[in-house]
Enzyme design. Sequence first.
Site, PDB file in Angstrom:
ATOM      1  N   LYS A  37      26.470  68.880  56.517  1.00  0.00           N
ATOM      2  CA  LYS A  37      26.989  67.526  56.294  1.00  0.00           C
ATOM      3  C   LYS A  37      27.507  66.954  57.616  1.00  0.00           C
ATOM      4  O   LYS A  37      28.583  67.316  58.086  1.00  0.00           O
ATOM      5  CB  LYS A  37      28.142  67.537  55.288  1.00  0.00           C
ATOM      6  CG  LYS A  37      28.574  66.127  54.932  1.00  0.00           C
ATOM      7  CD  LYS A  37      30.042  66.049  54.589  1.00  0.00           C
ATOM      8  CE  LYS A  37      30.879  65.150  55.442  1.00  0.00           C
ATOM      9  NZ  LYS A  37      30.352  63.966  56.058  1.00  0.00           N
TER      10      LYS A  37
ATOM     11  N   GLU B 104      37.541  74.085  64.027  1.00  0.00           N
ATOM     12  CA  GLU B 104      37.839  73.592  65.373  1.00  0.00           C
ATOM     13  C   GLU B 104      38.403  72.198  65.194  1.00  0.00           C
ATOM     14  O   GLU B 104      37.756  71.341  64.603  1.00  0.00           O
ATOM     15  CB  GLU B 104      36.569  73.549  66.243  1.00  0.00           C
ATOM     16  CG  GLU B 104      36.051  74.914  66.653  1.00  0.00           C
ATOM     17  CD  GLU B 104      37.030  75.728  67.483  1.00  0.00           C
ATOM     18  OE1 GLU B 104      37.976  75.147  68.051  1.00  0.00           O
ATOM     19  OE2 GLU B 104      36.863  76.952  67.541  1.00  0.00           O
TER      20      GLU B 104
ATOM     21  N   CYS C 104      37.533  66.450  72.108  1.00  0.00           N
ATOM     22  CA  CYS C 104      38.657  67.278  71.683  1.00  0.00           C
ATOM     23  C   CYS C 104      39.276  67.989  72.878  1.00  0.00           C
ATOM     24  O   CYS C 104      40.433  68.382  72.839  1.00  0.00           O
ATOM     25  CB  CYS C 104      38.191  68.286  70.651  1.00  0.00           C
ATOM     26  SG  CYS C 104      36.696  69.134  71.174  1.00  0.00           S
TER      27      CYS C 104
ATOM     28  N   GLU D 272      47.418  63.439  68.797  1.00  0.00           N
ATOM     29  CA  GLU D 272      46.094  63.195  69.376  1.00  0.00           C
ATOM     30  C   GLU D 272      45.719  61.726  69.192  1.00  0.00           C
ATOM     31  O   GLU D 272      45.742  61.212  68.071  1.00  0.00           O
ATOM     32  CB  GLU D 272      45.053  64.078  68.687  1.00  0.00           C
ATOM     33  CG  GLU D 272      43.694  63.984  69.355  1.00  0.00           C
ATOM     34  CD  GLU D 272      42.638  64.856  68.676  1.00  0.00           C
ATOM     35  OE1 GLU D 272      42.521  64.781  67.441  1.00  0.00           O
ATOM     36  OE2 GLU D 272      41.949  65.598  69.389  1.00  0.00           O
TER      37      GLU D 272
HETATM   38  P1  NAD Z   1      37.374  64.118  60.429  1.00  0.00           P
HETATM   39  O1  NAD Z   1      38.281  65.247  60.124  1.00  0.00           O
HETATM   40  O2  NAD Z   1      37.715  62.780  59.928  1.00  0.00           O
HETATM   41  O3  NAD Z   1      35.912  64.418  59.879  1.00  0.00           O
HETATM   42  C1  NAD Z   1      35.204  65.578  60.237  1.00  0.00           C
HETATM   43  C2  NAD Z   1      34.163  65.848  59.173  1.00  0.00           C
HETATM   44  O4  NAD Z   1      34.827  66.213  57.962  1.00  0.00           O
HETATM   45  C3  NAD Z   1      33.285  64.645  58.836  1.00  0.00           C
HETATM   46  O5  NAD Z   1      31.962  65.082  58.571  1.00  0.00           O
HETATM   47  C4  NAD Z   1      33.942  64.112  57.594  1.00  0.00           C
HETATM   48  O6  NAD Z   1      33.070  63.356  56.770  1.00  0.00           O
HETATM   49  C5  NAD Z   1      34.338  65.405  56.906  1.00  0.00           C
HETATM   50  N1  NAD Z   1      35.389  65.244  55.894  1.00  0.00           N
HETATM   51  C6  NAD Z   1      36.348  64.291  55.817  1.00  0.00           C
HETATM   52  N2  NAD Z   1      37.092  64.474  54.709  1.00  0.00           N
HETATM   53  C7  NAD Z   1      36.611  65.562  54.083  1.00  0.00           C
HETATM   54  C8  NAD Z   1      36.966  66.246  52.898  1.00  0.00           C
HETATM   55  N3  NAD Z   1      37.964  65.849  52.124  1.00  0.00           N
HETATM   56  N4  NAD Z   1      36.257  67.332  52.558  1.00  0.00           N
HETATM   57  C9  NAD Z   1      35.239  67.776  53.326  1.00  0.00           C
HETATM   58  N5  NAD Z   1      34.841  67.153  54.450  1.00  0.00           N
HETATM   59  C10 NAD Z   1      35.524  66.058  54.833  1.00  0.00           C
HETATM   60  O7  NAD Z   1      37.190  64.108  62.029  1.00  0.00           O
HETATM   61  P2  NAD Z   1      36.367  63.054  62.905  1.00  0.00           P
HETATM   62  O8  NAD Z   1      37.160  61.789  62.967  1.00  0.00           O
HETATM   63  O9  NAD Z   1      34.945  62.993  62.488  1.00  0.00           O
HETATM   64  O10 NAD Z   1      36.380  63.763  64.330  1.00  0.00           O
HETATM   65  C11 NAD Z   1      37.419  63.629  65.247  1.00  0.00           C
HETATM   66  C12 NAD Z   1      38.269  64.867  65.266  1.00  0.00           C
HETATM   67  O11 NAD Z   1      37.466  66.002  65.544  1.00  0.00           O
HETATM   68  C13 NAD Z   1      39.321  64.862  66.348  1.00  0.00           C
HETATM   69  O12 NAD Z   1      40.545  65.327  65.831  1.00  0.00           O
HETATM   70  C14 NAD Z   1      38.794  65.846  67.375  1.00  0.00           C
HETATM   71  O13 NAD Z   1      39.770  66.454  68.181  1.00  0.00           O
HETATM   72  C15 NAD Z   1      38.104  66.820  66.512  1.00  0.00           C
HETATM   73  N6  NAD Z   1      37.119  67.588  67.280  1.00  0.00           N
HETATM   74  C16 NAD Z   1      37.393  68.899  67.552  1.00  0.00           C
HETATM   75  C17 NAD Z   1      36.513  69.655  68.293  1.00  0.00           C
HETATM   76  C18 NAD Z   1      36.804  71.092  68.590  1.00  0.00           C
HETATM   77  O14 NAD Z   1      35.854  71.829  68.812  1.00  0.00           O
HETATM   78  N7  NAD Z   1      38.052  71.528  68.579  1.00  0.00           N
HETATM   79  C19 NAD Z   1      35.327  69.086  68.742  1.00  0.00           C
HETATM   80  C20 NAD Z   1      35.074  67.744  68.446  1.00  0.00           C
HETATM   81  C21 NAD Z   1      35.977  67.018  67.696  1.00  0.00           C
END
Ligand code: NAD
Length: 478
Positions: A172, A247, A281, A380
């Site tokens: 997904k 992550e 990130c 963040e």
């Molecule tokens: P997000 O948590 O909003 O979404 C991430 C994923 O989870 C998306 O596919 C989203 O649709 C899904 N999701 C959302 N709600 C869900 C639920 N209730 N159940 C299951 N899946 C769900 O994050 P984002 O805005 O897409 O990404 C930004 C974040 O990602 C930032 O906090 C960033 O630091 C982090 N990030 C971390 C790394 C790392 O490796 N540490 C790398 C890239 C991004």
Amino acid sequence: MEAHKNFIAGAWVEGDGTIRNVNPSDLSETVGEYARASAAQTTDAIRAARAAAPKMRALTPQQRFDAMEFVGNELMARREELGELLSREEGKTRAEGIGETIRAAQIFKFFAGETVRQAGEKHPSVRPGVEVEITREPVGVVGVITPWNFPIAIPAWKLAPALAYGNAVVFKPAALVPACAWALVEILSRSGLPEGAVNLVMGSGSVVGETILSDGGLDAISFTGSVATGKHVAMKAVESHAKVQLEMGGKNPFVVLDDADLDTAVGAAVNGAFFSTGQRCTASSRLIVTEKIHDAFVDSVVAKLKGLTIDHALKQGTDIGPVVDESQLDQDLRYLDVGREEGAEVAYGGTRLNRETEGYFLEPALFTGTSNAMRINREEIFGPIASVIKVADYDEALEVANDTDFGLSSGIATSSLKHASHFRDHSQAGMVMVNLPTAGVDYHVPFGGRKGSSYGPREQGRYAAEFYTAVKTAYIQP
Ligand code: NAD
């Protein structure tokens, strides 16, 4: 415009609606329409993966090698086309988009090699006449949930090891960036893997994501995204007894000591904090600078920021593309207000920019006069915004660097081997950089953090085996 379909049980299927993928550099451009999977289709995808799991497990290492290499080769051959697609849907510059696509190709090629390097261990038993063997087996069905900020590299660094180690996958992607995910799965669909081995379900977290978490039919879930979602994923995974890997966010410190080479420090800080629109990130969001170099460092960073071009991601000469969407832009602007209200000075930037095309362009912003207690230094932001925190010496710099809920990446600019080594040993981050930006990693070594940034086994390189395989210990009396 016909919608790109989901891929379930080896077939392309329509959804129960569509997602319009919009170019953040030019809101009048639709990158494509993508089918939104329903909860029932997501369940179908999980069942299909479950049915394919024994077939994946039965593949020979050579068959897995061939599939991984096929994907790696095609990604590499199509790097310009797919890099441009990435820039159109996410807003990274063309060079960054192509670079990320090349990285995805390298990851598939690395894991192609790993398929034929999966050895076990043989140990003498403490009991006479008994042999002990340790082998690794696929975990089974893996759910992969990815964020929007690396639309092809993060899917690659989860899907490649999952498949290379013999698992079936339900994938997904983030709803904001379905195009690269779709393109990657389309290539995988022609790679020779069994039907149902890879399933793509595009859509929202609340429908598709929740169905993946609640189904109970997965053996493992690999998630990258925000802390709030990650914690929820972990709770649901524990409930269904699935292995989980998270992550999440960062608030990465970059320390600059008086003895640093100024150009190196400024180059690394600007790259780490602002490139890819600060939406990494591993971005350097806290620039922790000792007193004597502070003013020269701030002046040089501001001078460098003044020289950057913020514009359409695909325009020649653009250094920084737009913010990914309106809600992220609102968040960035809100934090700029929060910083001002907390008493931070804006040394440069922070205004929304108008360009030829309508997009989410934001001038990179540098706060000075900040303290580590301010919200802008604790939460963040995930945009092209960084803060300078002035400190007395190395000891205070290290203390401030570690005073955070996060622990993904950290960096130090110094010409002192003593301080560099001490920082490497005492920084509470999973990845430490010396005279390098906090963002920018290799694909063949472990990636991940500590504290609130990560949970579970590391990703990437050979360490990926910890998550995507299950260890078996066998005792044999011949
Ligand atoms: P997000 O948590 O909003 O979404 C991430 C994923 O989870 C998306 O596919 C989203 O649709 C899904 N999701 C959302 N709600 C869900 C639920 N209730 N159940 C299951 N899946 C769900 O994050 P984002 O805005 O897409 O990404 C930004 C974040 O990602 C930032 O906090 C960033 O630091 C982090 N990030 C971390 C790394 C790392 O490796 N540490 C790398 C890239 C991004």
